[in-house]
Design an enzyme around this catalytic site. Structure first.
Site, PDB file in Angstrom:
ATOM      1  N   ARG A  75       0.838  -1.209   0.000  1.00 49.10           N
ATOM      2  CA  ARG A  75       0.000   0.000   0.000  1.00 49.10           C
ATOM      3  C   ARG A  75       0.872   1.258   0.000  1.00 49.10           C
ATOM      4  O   ARG A  75       0.530   2.266  -0.606  1.00 49.10           O
ATOM      5  CB  ARG A  75      -0.942  -0.020   1.210  1.00 49.10           C
ATOM      6  CG  ARG A  75      -2.012  -1.102   1.046  1.00 49.10           C
ATOM      7  CD  ARG A  75      -3.016  -1.063   2.168  1.00 49.10           C
ATOM      8  NE  ARG A  75      -3.611   0.244   2.315  1.00 49.10           N
ATOM      9  CZ  ARG A  75      -4.185   0.673   3.431  1.00 49.10           C
ATOM     10  NH1 ARG A  75      -4.248  -0.114   4.491  1.00 49.10           N
ATOM     11  NH2 ARG A  75      -4.701   1.878   3.500  1.00 49.10           N
ATOM     12  N   GLN A 106      -9.137  10.694   7.221  1.00 49.47           N
ATOM     13  CA  GLN A 106      -8.988   9.314   7.699  1.00 49.47           C
ATOM     14  C   GLN A 106      -7.949   8.592   6.854  1.00 49.47           C
ATOM     15  O   GLN A 106      -7.619   7.447   7.117  1.00 49.47           O
ATOM     16  CB  GLN A 106     -10.324   8.581   7.572  1.00 49.47           C
ATOM     17  CG  GLN A 106     -11.429   9.197   8.400  1.00 49.47           C
ATOM     18  CD  GLN A 106     -12.803   8.704   7.960  1.00 49.47           C
ATOM     19  OE1 GLN A 106     -13.286   7.670   8.401  1.00 49.47           O
ATOM     20  NE2 GLN A 106     -13.433   9.442   7.067  1.00 49.47           N
ATOM     21  N   HIS A 124      -6.170   8.454  11.334  1.00 51.32           N
ATOM     22  CA  HIS A 124      -5.847   7.023  11.317  1.00 51.32           C
ATOM     23  C   HIS A 124      -4.374   6.762  11.035  1.00 51.32           C
ATOM     24  O   HIS A 124      -4.011   5.688  10.573  1.00 51.32           O
ATOM     25  CB  HIS A 124      -6.744   6.292  10.304  1.00 51.32           C
ATOM     26  CG  HIS A 124      -8.197   6.271  10.717  1.00 51.32           C
ATOM     27  ND1 HIS A 124      -9.223   5.971   9.862  1.00 51.32           N
ATOM     28  CD2 HIS A 124      -8.776   6.513  11.928  1.00 51.32           C
ATOM     29  CE1 HIS A 124     -10.383   6.029  10.523  1.00 51.32           C
ATOM     30  NE2 HIS A 124     -10.131   6.368  11.765  1.00 51.32           N
ATOM     31  N   CYS A 135       8.479  -0.079  21.799  1.00 47.90           N
ATOM     32  CA  CYS A 135       8.808   1.168  22.515  1.00 47.90           C
ATOM     33  C   CYS A 135       8.261   2.414  21.810  1.00 47.90           C
ATOM     34  O   CYS A 135       8.421   3.519  22.308  1.00 47.90           O
ATOM     35  CB  CYS A 135      10.323   1.299  22.705  1.00 47.90           C
ATOM     36  SG  CYS A 135      11.224   1.737  21.207  1.00 47.90           S
ATOM     37  N   GLY A 200     -16.018  11.849   0.357  1.00 51.20           N
ATOM     38  CA  GLY A 200     -15.457  10.526   0.052  1.00 51.20           C
ATOM     39  C   GLY A 200     -15.301   9.604   1.237  1.00 51.20           C
ATOM     40  O   GLY A 200     -14.362   8.827   1.289  1.00 51.20           O
ATOM     41  N   SER A 202     -17.511   6.803   3.800  1.00 51.57           N
ATOM     42  CA  SER A 202     -18.765   6.067   3.999  1.00 51.57           C
ATOM     43  C   SER A 202     -19.434   6.478   5.304  1.00 51.57           C
ATOM     44  O   SER A 202     -20.573   6.075   5.556  1.00 51.57           O
ATOM     45  CB  SER A 202     -18.494   4.557   3.992  1.00 51.57           C
ATOM     46  OG  SER A 202     -17.556   4.224   4.982  1.00 51.57           O
ATOM     47  N   PRO A 227     -20.354   9.875  -4.460  1.00 56.54           N
ATOM     48  CA  PRO A 227     -21.200   9.337  -5.533  1.00 56.54           C
ATOM     49  C   PRO A 227     -22.288   8.404  -5.014  1.00 56.54           C
ATOM     50  O   PRO A 227     -23.254   8.131  -5.718  1.00 56.54           O
ATOM     51  CB  PRO A 227     -20.214   8.563  -6.428  1.00 56.54           C
ATOM     52  CG  PRO A 227     -19.007   8.315  -5.583  1.00 56.54           C
ATOM     53  CD  PRO A 227     -18.973   9.363  -4.518  1.00 56.54           C
ATOM     54  N   ALA A 228     -22.142   7.923  -3.790  1.00 50.68           N
ATOM     55  CA  ALA A 228     -23.097   6.948  -3.248  1.00 50.68           C
ATOM     56  C   ALA A 228     -23.750   7.490  -1.980  1.00 50.68           C
ATOM     57  O   ALA A 228     -23.254   8.438  -1.370  1.00 50.68           O
ATOM     58  CB  ALA A 228     -22.381   5.631  -2.953  1.00 50.68           C
TER      59      ALA A 228
HETATM   60  P1  OAD Z   1     -14.759   3.622   2.684  1.00 49.60           P
HETATM   61  O1  OAD Z   1     -14.169   2.677   1.716  1.00 49.60           O
HETATM   62  O2  OAD Z   1     -15.547   3.060   3.810  1.00 49.60           O
HETATM   63  O3  OAD Z   1     -15.712   4.647   1.923  1.00 49.60           O
HETATM   64  C1  OAD Z   1     -15.269   5.294   0.767  1.00 49.60           C
HETATM   65  C2  OAD Z   1     -16.369   6.228   0.327  1.00 49.60           C
HETATM   66  O4  OAD Z   1     -15.888   6.949  -0.786  1.00 49.60           O
HETATM   67  C3  OAD Z   1     -17.659   5.530  -0.097  1.00 49.60           C
HETATM   68  O5  OAD Z   1     -18.766   6.161   0.522  1.00 49.60           O
HETATM   69  C4  OAD Z   1     -17.695   5.732  -1.618  1.00 49.60           C
HETATM   70  O6  OAD Z   1     -19.018   5.883  -2.127  1.00 49.60           O
HETATM   71  C5  OAD Z   1     -16.913   7.018  -1.754  1.00 49.60           C
HETATM   72  N1  OAD Z   1     -16.249   7.211  -3.054  1.00 49.60           N
HETATM   73  C6  OAD Z   1     -15.808   6.292  -3.942  1.00 49.60           C
HETATM   74  N2  OAD Z   1     -15.240   6.883  -5.005  1.00 49.60           N
HETATM   75  C7  OAD Z   1     -15.322   8.217  -4.777  1.00 49.60           C
HETATM   76  C8  OAD Z   1     -14.910   9.379  -5.513  1.00 49.60           C
HETATM   77  N3  OAD Z   1     -14.301   9.270  -6.681  1.00 49.60           N
HETATM   78  N4  OAD Z   1     -15.153  10.592  -4.966  1.00 49.60           N
HETATM   79  C9  OAD Z   1     -15.778  10.709  -3.767  1.00 49.60           C
HETATM   80  N5  OAD Z   1     -16.186   9.660  -3.047  1.00 49.60           N
HETATM   81  C10 OAD Z   1     -15.965   8.433  -3.538  1.00 49.60           C
HETATM   82  O7  OAD Z   1     -13.561   4.573   3.192  1.00 49.60           O
HETATM   83  P2  OAD Z   1     -13.513   5.490   4.488  1.00 49.60           P
HETATM   84  O8  OAD Z   1     -14.838   6.103   4.760  1.00 49.60           O
HETATM   85  O9  OAD Z   1     -12.342   6.373   4.341  1.00 49.60           O
HETATM   86  O10 OAD Z   1      -9.682   2.792   8.696  1.00 49.60           O
HETATM   87  O11 OAD Z   1     -13.220   4.404   5.600  1.00 49.60           O
HETATM   88  C11 OAD Z   1     -13.002   4.804   6.902  1.00 49.60           C
HETATM   89  C12 OAD Z   1     -11.949   3.927   7.531  1.00 49.60           C
HETATM   90  O12 OAD Z   1     -12.285   2.540   7.384  1.00 49.60           O
HETATM   91  C13 OAD Z   1     -10.568   4.022   6.889  1.00 49.60           C
HETATM   92  O13 OAD Z   1      -9.819   5.109   7.357  1.00 49.60           O
HETATM   93  C14 OAD Z   1      -9.944   2.728   7.287  1.00 49.60           C
HETATM   94  C15 OAD Z   1     -11.084   1.800   6.996  1.00 49.60           C
HETATM   95  O14 OAD Z   1     -11.102   0.578   7.664  1.00 49.60           O
HETATM   96  C16 OAD Z   1      -8.592   2.251   9.203  1.00 49.60           C
HETATM   97  O15 OAD Z   1      -7.788   1.642   8.508  1.00 49.60           O
HETATM   98  C17 OAD Z   1      -8.431   2.468  10.660  1.00 49.60           C
END
Ligand code: OAD
Length: 261
Positions: A75, A106, A124, A135, A200, A202, A227-228
């Site tokens: 990654r 995040q 995060h 440590c 962007g 969820s 978008p969703a």
């Molecule tokens: P998610 O994968 O849960 O959500 C991504 C969001 O981005 C979804 O609602 C999509 O509809 C939206 N999306 C996709 N393409 C897009 C675009 N081109 N423009 C705008 N939005 C778009 O990701 P996060 O909400 O970031 O945590 O997830 C939160 C946390 O869950 C992450 O930080 C990570 C994960 O597990 C840790 O690793 C602690």
């Protein structure tokens, strides 16, 4: 060019022009168009291809440090190759047009910083800030890592320069607390803001997902760009449906903030 920002509500532009303190809260979707996978999108999200419990927990790292380290190296290689997109750039530009703007993300990539955002809080953690698993001493990578195969390969984590325990990725895993300083600074910024963009994400992962709710409770205008649909749809003042890299530049153009579309 014909009017390309007909879907940006005038009330939102008014809130933007009047805003003194803006928070931009972002999730994986803001980096999607830079080629970095989100987590929960049905076909392309990391958590549809990989088991979060086996890769993103302290237990997984204890049991299989080489699998976990290799996956994060993949990654990291992907993030190093990626470039900021028009959404990251628009957010950096927006900061030049409002009195105060804080980015709370995040995301564990550094694309906001590379696009020029100065105040970025990482809730995060970061792919680029490894630390000792025992440590907690910050560690440096030996060198920029070459490309890794899709999903990574087993790589033994390096040993801490100080105590020789395995080095771990500097990210927050499931079951872990958010870094207190980052959380407190995000909370303060959100409590004081008059306008919050949730872009962007969820809006499912807590405590981060509390931030837009906190902004609503303190009377701020909340704008969602996605978008969703998400659980925030029912509460946000404005829901702009679309990709962040498309909507954000149009929003800036509609506000007269100078980015050509
Ligand atoms: P998610 O994968 O849960 O959500 C991504 C969001 O981005 C979804 O609602 C999509 O509809 C939206 N999306 C996709 N393409 C897009 C675009 N081109 N423009 C705008 N939005 C778009 O990701 P996060 O909400 O970031 O945590 O997830 C939160 C946390 O869950 C992450 O930080 C990570 C994960 O597990 C840790 O690793 C602690």
């Amino acid at each position: 060019m014909k009017n390309t920002h007909h879907d940006i509500p005038p009330a939102l532009l008014q809130a933007l022009h009047q805003a003194r303190r803006v928070v931009v809260f972002t999730g994986a979707g803001v980096s999607a168009e830079s080629g970095i996978a989100t987590f929960r999108d049905a076909l392309t999200g990391l958590w549809s291809r990989f088991d979060a419990q086996a890769l993103a927990t302290p237990e997984a790292f204890r049991e299989h440090p080489d699998v976990v380290w290799g996956w994060y190296e993949w990654r990291r290689a992907q993030a190093l190759r990626a470039k900021p997109n028009a959404a990251h750039r628009a957010i950096a530009e927006l900061a030049r047009h409002v009195p105060e703007l804080a980015v709370v993300t995040q995301n564990v990539d550094d694309l906001h910083e590379r696009a020029g955002s100065a105040r970025v809080t990482h809730l995060h953690g970061s792919l680029h800030a490894p630390r000792c698993s025992a440590c907690a001493a910050p560690q440096a990578f030996a060198a920029e890592h070459p490309d890794e195969p899709d999903g990574g390969r087993r790589i033994a984590p390096p040993a801490c320069a100080r105590c020789r325990a395995p080095v771990r990725p500097g990210v927050v895993w499931f079951g872990e607390s958010l870094p207190a300083e980052a959380w407190n600074s995000a909370w303060r910024a959100v409590q004081a803001c008059d306008l919050l963009f949730s872009i962007g994400t969820s809006a499912l992962v807590y405590p981060a997902a509390e931030l837009p709710q906190r902004a609503l409770a303190s009377g701020a205008t909340v704008v969602q760009i996605n978008p969703a649909a998400t659980p925030l749809d029912a509460h946000a003042h404005h829901n702009l449906r679309g990709a962040a890299a498309d909507v954000m530049p149009r929003l800036l153009a509609a506000a007269g903030f100078g980015l050509a579309v």
